[in-house]
Design an enzyme around this catalytic site. Sequence first.
Site, mmCIF file in Angstrom:
data_model
loop_
_atom_site.group_PDB
_atom_site.id
_atom_site.type_symbol
_atom_site.label_atom_id
_atom_site.label_comp_id
_atom_site.label_asym_id
_atom_site.label_seq_id
_atom_site.Cartn_x
_atom_site.Cartn_y
_atom_site.Cartn_z
ATOM 1 N N HIS A 116 0.839 -1.203 0.000
ATOM 2 C CA HIS A 116 0.000 0.000 0.000
ATOM 3 C C HIS A 116 0.873 1.251 0.000
ATOM 4 O O HIS A 116 1.848 1.330 0.738
ATOM 5 C CB HIS A 116 -0.887 -0.027 1.247
ATOM 6 C CG HIS A 116 -1.934 1.025 1.270
ATOM 7 N ND1 HIS A 116 -1.827 2.162 2.037
ATOM 8 C CD2 HIS A 116 -3.119 1.109 0.629
ATOM 9 C CE1 HIS A 116 -2.914 2.904 1.871
ATOM 10 N NE2 HIS A 116 -3.705 2.294 1.026
ATOM 11 N N SER A 140 -6.237 -1.526 -6.101
ATOM 12 C CA SER A 140 -6.399 -1.942 -4.714
ATOM 13 C C SER A 140 -7.264 -3.196 -4.668
ATOM 14 O O SER A 140 -7.816 -3.621 -5.691
ATOM 15 C CB SER A 140 -7.010 -0.821 -3.860
ATOM 16 O OG SER A 140 -8.308 -0.493 -4.306
ATOM 17 N N ASP A 174 -7.046 14.397 -5.807
ATOM 18 C CA ASP A 174 -6.872 12.979 -5.499
ATOM 19 C C ASP A 174 -8.238 12.400 -5.148
ATOM 20 O O ASP A 174 -8.921 12.910 -4.256
ATOM 21 C CB ASP A 174 -5.898 12.835 -4.317
ATOM 22 C CG ASP A 174 -5.527 11.400 -3.997
ATOM 23 O OD1 ASP A 174 -6.073 10.481 -4.622
ATOM 24 O OD2 ASP A 174 -4.681 11.196 -3.109
ATOM 25 N N LYS A 224 -20.377 5.230 -14.479
ATOM 26 C CA LYS A 224 -19.215 6.052 -14.827
ATOM 27 C C LYS A 224 -18.028 5.742 -13.911
ATOM 28 O O LYS A 224 -16.884 5.570 -14.367
ATOM 29 C CB LYS A 224 -19.578 7.534 -14.766
ATOM 30 C CG LYS A 224 -20.629 7.929 -15.791
ATOM 31 C CD LYS A 224 -20.991 9.404 -15.707
ATOM 32 C CE LYS A 224 -22.063 9.751 -16.733
ATOM 33 N NZ LYS A 224 -22.456 11.190 -16.679
#
Length: 349
Positions: A116, A140, A174, A224
């Site tokens: 991670h 992930s 982000d 989407k």
Amino acid sequence: MKTTEKELKKLITAKLHKAGLSEEHAEGVADVLVHADLRGIHSHGAMRVDYYAERIAKGGITTNPNFTFEKTGPSTAIFDGDNGVGHVAAKKAMDHAVEMAKENGIAVVGVRKISHSGALSYYVQQAAKEGLIGLSVVQSDPMVVPFGGVEPYYGTNPIAFAAPGKGDDMIIFDMATTVQAWGKILHARSKNESIPDTWAVDKNGEPTTDPFKVNALLPIAGPKGYGLMMMVDVLSGILLGLPFGNKVSSMYHDLSEGRNLGQLHIVINPAFFSNIETFRENISKTMSDLNNIKPAPGFEQVYYPGQNTTIAEQQAKVEGIEIVDDVYRYLESDVVHFNKYENKDPFAK
């Protein structure tokens, strides 16, 4: 409680070093975690330390990794992280990408076999500080139901972007491709708070407000977001020859094994496409234009993407970083880890 940036970094570094990381790598992880806490993204900050410490102590992270960097073309390369801490590997890979983009105009660097890596905003900010555009995506573990489904297949698969404006101006953005990141669920659990019913579903596929009953997350904007997480999985998994989709390893299932995750950095040098000064002026103009748009009813101001976290960072540098009391007590304690994460993941296979 509140603490300073310097103190928090010191505590995190010491804890991870005690768990088994070199001081250099522990400090590298601390940089990324403190960056997240400064920006108010506590789901990717100090609250992650006890998980990292448990995985390190159980052998699931290579504490002395053999990092390798191989150029595969003028603007392409692979960075192998040897299942070391993802934060350090991703940072070093971005350093290479920045240098390649300065020389060739663009760089695409795949980062393979890492754990991670925390908040992606840290890495794209590296590029923007050098006057470059940064884009980073990472896969992930499966914890998101595909649109129209009940069983998890993709991960939260985040995307981060940054571009430099004039002086210290910077757009930095982000986002997870889910309504909220899994770390937000963990944060709600740590504070024993409920969550909106639009974030996640329980084992029956029904919306839930109880973070302890979450069995899968939901993609943003339905089909989407589903499409975006597929794109991220292709770029950071299939493209790099790594496990993909529901084959990506669980974050919590076996903490003695490496994660073998993938990440992709794309860096663009604006000077190869337009006048660099004009480009940076227009980024700053975009930021001010958005701030000056008349706000809709119920809103005080229009913010450009990522501005709220930038404001939070500026305030935290002055007022201190807000940390959950239990997290701070753990960082100050002599305890390395709690044996509380392994096989405690509702998404573990």
